[in-house]
Design a protein around this motif. Structure first.
Motif, PDB file in Angstrom:
ATOM      1  N   ALA A 142      40.909  42.182  45.102  1.00  0.00           N
ATOM      2  CA  ALA A 142      41.066  42.586  43.703  1.00  0.00           C
ATOM      3  C   ALA A 142      40.876  44.091  43.562  1.00  0.00           C
ATOM      4  O   ALA A 142      41.610  44.764  42.804  1.00  0.00           O
ATOM      5  CB  ALA A 142      40.072  41.827  42.825  1.00  0.00           C
ATOM      6  N   GLU A 143      39.902  44.663  44.264  1.00  0.00           N
ATOM      7  CA  GLU A 143      39.672  46.108  44.191  1.00  0.00           C
ATOM      8  C   GLU A 143      40.861  46.880  44.749  1.00  0.00           C
ATOM      9  O   GLU A 143      41.254  47.922  44.201  1.00  0.00           O
ATOM     10  CB  GLU A 143      38.395  46.462  44.954  1.00  0.00           C
TER      11      GLU A 143
ATOM     12  N   TRP B 139      38.711  36.670  40.271  1.00  0.00           N
ATOM     13  CA  TRP B 139      38.588  38.088  39.924  1.00  0.00           C
ATOM     14  C   TRP B 139      39.855  38.546  39.201  1.00  0.00           C
ATOM     15  O   TRP B 139      40.967  38.266  39.641  1.00  0.00           O
ATOM     16  CB  TRP B 139      38.381  38.937  41.183  1.00  0.00           C
TER      17      TRP B 139
ATOM     18  N   ARG C  81      34.736  39.277  37.059  1.00  0.00           N
ATOM     19  CA  ARG C  81      34.631  37.894  37.562  1.00  0.00           C
ATOM     20  C   ARG C  81      34.600  36.900  36.406  1.00  0.00           C
ATOM     21  O   ARG C  81      33.889  37.096  35.426  1.00  0.00           O
ATOM     22  CB  ARG C  81      33.351  37.751  38.403  1.00  0.00           C
TER      23      ARG C  81
ATOM     24  N   ARG D  89      37.004  39.675  46.193  1.00  0.00           N
ATOM     25  CA  ARG D  89      36.646  40.891  45.451  1.00  0.00           C
ATOM     26  C   ARG D  89      37.319  42.115  46.072  1.00  0.00           C
ATOM     27  O   ARG D  89      37.846  42.973  45.351  1.00  0.00           O
ATOM     28  CB  ARG D  89      35.139  41.070  45.444  1.00  0.00           C
ATOM     29  N   GLU D  90      37.306  42.196  47.381  1.00  0.00           N
ATOM     30  CA  GLU D  90      37.926  43.345  48.048  1.00  0.00           C
ATOM     31  C   GLU D  90      39.434  43.382  47.775  1.00  0.00           C
ATOM     32  O   GLU D  90      40.019  44.447  47.564  1.00  0.00           O
ATOM     33  CB  GLU D  90      37.658  43.277  49.551  1.00  0.00           C
TER      34      GLU D  90
ATOM     35  N   GLU E  89      34.051  34.906  48.585  1.00  0.00           N
ATOM     36  CA  GLU E  89      33.819  35.707  47.378  1.00  0.00           C
ATOM     37  C   GLU E  89      34.049  37.188  47.673  1.00  0.00           C
ATOM     38  O   GLU E  89      34.718  37.898  46.904  1.00  0.00           O
ATOM     39  CB  GLU E  89      32.397  35.478  46.881  1.00  0.00           C
ATOM     40  N   GLN E  90      33.523  37.672  48.785  1.00  0.00           N
ATOM     41  CA  GLN E  90      33.664  39.076  49.142  1.00  0.00           C
ATOM     42  C   GLN E  90      35.121  39.427  49.436  1.00  0.00           C
ATOM     43  O   GLN E  90      35.619  40.482  49.017  1.00  0.00           O
ATOM     44  CB  GLN E  90      32.791  39.394  50.365  1.00  0.00           C
TER      45      GLN E  90
ATOM     46  N   ASP F  91      38.232  47.829  36.317  1.00  0.00           N
ATOM     47  CA  ASP F  91      37.706  47.367  37.595  1.00  0.00           C
ATOM     48  C   ASP F  91      37.779  45.844  37.609  1.00  0.00           C
ATOM     49  O   ASP F  91      37.849  45.197  36.558  1.00  0.00           O
ATOM     50  CB  ASP F  91      36.250  47.817  37.758  1.00  0.00           C
ATOM     51  N   PRO F  92      37.759  45.221  38.778  1.00  0.00           N
ATOM     52  CA  PRO F  92      37.808  43.750  38.829  1.00  0.00           C
ATOM     53  C   PRO F  92      36.625  43.140  38.072  1.00  0.00           C
ATOM     54  O   PRO F  92      35.493  43.619  38.166  1.00  0.00           O
ATOM     55  CB  PRO F  92      37.736  43.445  40.321  1.00  0.00           C
TER      56      PRO F  92
END
Length: 646
Positions: free
Chosen positions: A302-303, A371, A366, A299-300, A295-296, A363-364
């Protein structure tokens, strides 16, 4: 005695039996012992158990669902065939089984999709929706058309999306199977050689034999009795009927201004255009139940993509094509087109609708798919039309609605009175202020006046009307135009006396004799040709000549039966001939001979045409393979059909 029963009912076996009874009652209730289940399905589909006796899939197709589908198909066929549509023939069991088999295939595919865990993502769902022609104006998706379409179906957005999602899931595997359809160059060339094949033909059009001696009276009567079913009059009925035609009803011509303003307020949403947003997105896919590390990482990523998309001069579409995990929009640079409220749920929609500037990147956010990085690509503010601008439009609609209302009220009054007494039409007509009319006798296939309409004849000949003499349901024969019928006279079918059809019988006896004589003549000549006699000699014998037809192809302007026989015959040996017989009319036959076969010429077939034909051949194979796949799937399921409920 009681003590003996008590002794026998104790012990470990009795406790086991009692325990099973208690468990059964706990799950199914005691009423299951006294209230037998009444089955109402037209078909039941049962899949194999997933784990021994657990996880078994069961689906049923209820009678009413089948009847609705059958009625839809009936309406489609009636529209397609027009006056030629045969109601009685369409009601055959074969037709009903064909419709039901299609529904069974749909259920089987749905059960397989469920079993295999096939799901459809939001982006795929949105793309499918925008491709539906019923929601398009001038080839482009229209939110207004979508809203009108849902209203006509009587469903909301969530219900319709669930239906589309299920349908897409059902079609996933068959479409993947179809996509594997292939055809080789060798197969294409073999097909083209056969399709473009030409044949050199020799044709002898045989004369009709001489007319036989006039049949005797005894022969005529014998034919009449042997073919009695041909000489029967059709069953006929006469009906009383009431007709309501909305176009002839009196309605108010002056509209109250306050009523128009009230209507405007009630339908204000029609005259308000919501802001329109078009969007593109980049998806970093990650399952909803992914572990914390995955998950992390997603997310990173996507950011990082969001930051890259915000850089001056960045090309969002190029980034999406390179990095997005959404296969449905990736090739289009992540484009999702116009996005309406409710099309995407939750955070995705909130993020998109919070943006007001074209080119802005979110911003991303969910969703269950992963994402999303969203870009607002177009933004058009809404607008509103005032009452004065739309007054004329509202007035016209109001008057039309009033006509619909008057028609609806009068129709409902009539039908309600008929329901109170379905055995007579006159009282309901009188109470509703409608004229009761009557037809002459008409058959299932023809009638005059109102009976010239196929739907009216079908209603009159339904068992409930023809046999039980019930007043029919309302028969819609046009927009705001219906008729209700009540059978008041039945003339059953009966044998037509010989004297009335004697001339017809004589003509049919002579025609039958000529047909048999023509066939016997042709068969005898065919046997002689197959034994080696030439067509020229046989043609001379019957006073004919041999016609030569060189280079005949499958599209030649010749009788279909002749072409079919000519291309069915085997290729002749060198210098030989293959001979066949063909029926060209009731008392007309011909001999056809194939003297040479030339395989199709592939010269002049350019690469583009060859590729197009190869694609068509592959598509044809793909359709067959997808059908075979569904047939194979059905063998995995136990299917029970209740033909008595069709």
């Amino acid at each position: 005695m009681l003590q003996t029963i008590r002794d026998k009912s104790s012990g470990w076996l009795a406790f086991i039996i009692l325990g099973l009874v208690i468990i059964t009652m706990a799950f199914f209730g005691i009423e299951s012992y006294f209230a037998p289940k009444v089955e109402t399905y037209s078909a039941k589909i049962e899949g194999p158990a997933k784990y021994w006796l657990w996880g078994k899939q069961v689906r049923e197709i209820p009678q009413d669902q089948f009847q609705r589908r059958f009625e839809q198909v009936r309406q489609q066929e009636r529209d397609r065939q027009g006056e030629a549509f045969d109601y009685a023939a369409f009601e055959s069991l074969d037709n009903k089984r064909q419709v039901l088999d299609g529904m069974i295939d749909e259920e089987v595919l749905g059960m397989v999709a469920e079993r295999e865990g096939i799901t459809i993502g939001e982006a795929e769902l949105a793309a499918e929706l925008k491709q539906m022609p019923e929601f398009q104006l001038n080839g482009v998706y229209s939110p207004d058309q979508y809203r009108l379409g849902l209203a006509a179906r009587g469903v909301n957005h969530a219900q319709f999306m669930a239906t589309v999602r299920a349908d897409m899931a059902r079609r996933t595997i068959p479409s993947l199977v179809a996509n594997t359809g292939l055809a080789t160059q060798a197969e294409l060339e073999a097909y083209l050689r056969l399709a473009r094949q030409t044949r050199d033909l020799s044709l002898v059009d045989l004369p009709t034999p001489a007319a036989p001696a006039a049949p005797t009276e005894a022969e005529l009567k014998a034919w009449y009795e042997a073919n009695a079913a041909r000489y029967r009059s059709e069953e006929k009925v006469a009906v009383e009927y009431v007709e309501i035609d909305g176009s002839t009803l009196e309605v108010p011509t002056v509209v109250d201004e306050q009523a128009l303003r009230q209507r405007y307020e009630e339908q204000r949403a029609r005259y308000v255009t919501d802001p329109k947003r078009s969007a593109a997105h980049i998806l970093v896919a990650v399952p909803a139940d992914a572990d914390a590390a995955a998950e992390q990482a997603a997310r990173e990523r996507a950011e990082a993509l969001a930051a890259k998309a915000r850089e001056p001069g960045a090309d969002f579409a190029a980034i999406a094509r390179e990095s997005s995990d959404d296969l449905g929009s990736k090739a289009d640079g992540g484009a999702l087109g116009v996005v309406e409220a409710g099309l995407f749920a939750g955070p995705f929609e909130e993020a998109l609708f919070a943006m007001q500037q074209v080119g802005q990147v979110s911003d991303p956010v969910r969703t269950p798919d992963g994402w999303h990085v969203i870009q607002l690509t177009e933004f058009a503010p809404g607008s509103e039309r005032s009452f004065d601008e739309v007054r004329a439009e509202i007035e016209a609609e109001y008057l039309s609605t009033e006509r619909d209302r008057v028609f609806s009220d009068l129709s409902n009054q009539l039908i309600e009175r008929i329901y109170r007494d379905p055995t007579a039409l006159a009282p309901a007509a009188e109470a509703s202020g409608l004229e009761l009319k009557r037809t002459g006798l008409f058959s299932r296939t023809a009638g005059e006046g109102i009976a010239a309409i196929p739907a009216v004849r079908a209603a009159a000949f339904a068992d409930a009307q023809r046999v039980e003499r019930q007043v029919s349901d309302a028969v819609e024969i046009g927009s705001n135009h219906l008729v209700v019928v009540h059978v008041v006279e039945v003339e059953p079918e009966a044998a037509i006396p010989f004297e009335q059809v004697r001339d017809r019988v004589q003509a049919e006896v002579v025609a039958d004799a000529l047909s048999k004589a023509s066939e016997a003549q042709a068969r005898a000549l065919l046997e002689r040709a197959q034994k080696g006699e030439t067509l020229d000699a046989l043609a001379t014998e019957v006073g004919r000549t041999v016609a030569t037809l060189p280079g005949v192809n499958r599209q030649a302007q010749l009788p279909p039966a002749l072409l079919e026989e000519a291309f069915r015959l085997p290729a002749p040996e060198a210098g030989g001939i293959s001979v066949g017989m063909v029926r060209l009319g009731p008392d007309r036959h011909a001999l056809v001979g194939v003297t040479a076969v030339t395989q199709g010429d592939l010269e002049g077939l350019d690469d583009e045409t060859r590729k197009s034909l190869l694609d068509q051949l592959a598509q044809a194979r793909a359709v067959v393979e997808a059908q075979d796949y569904v047939k194979a799937l059905r063998k995995q399921f136990t299917i029970t059909v209740a033909e008595d409920r069709l």
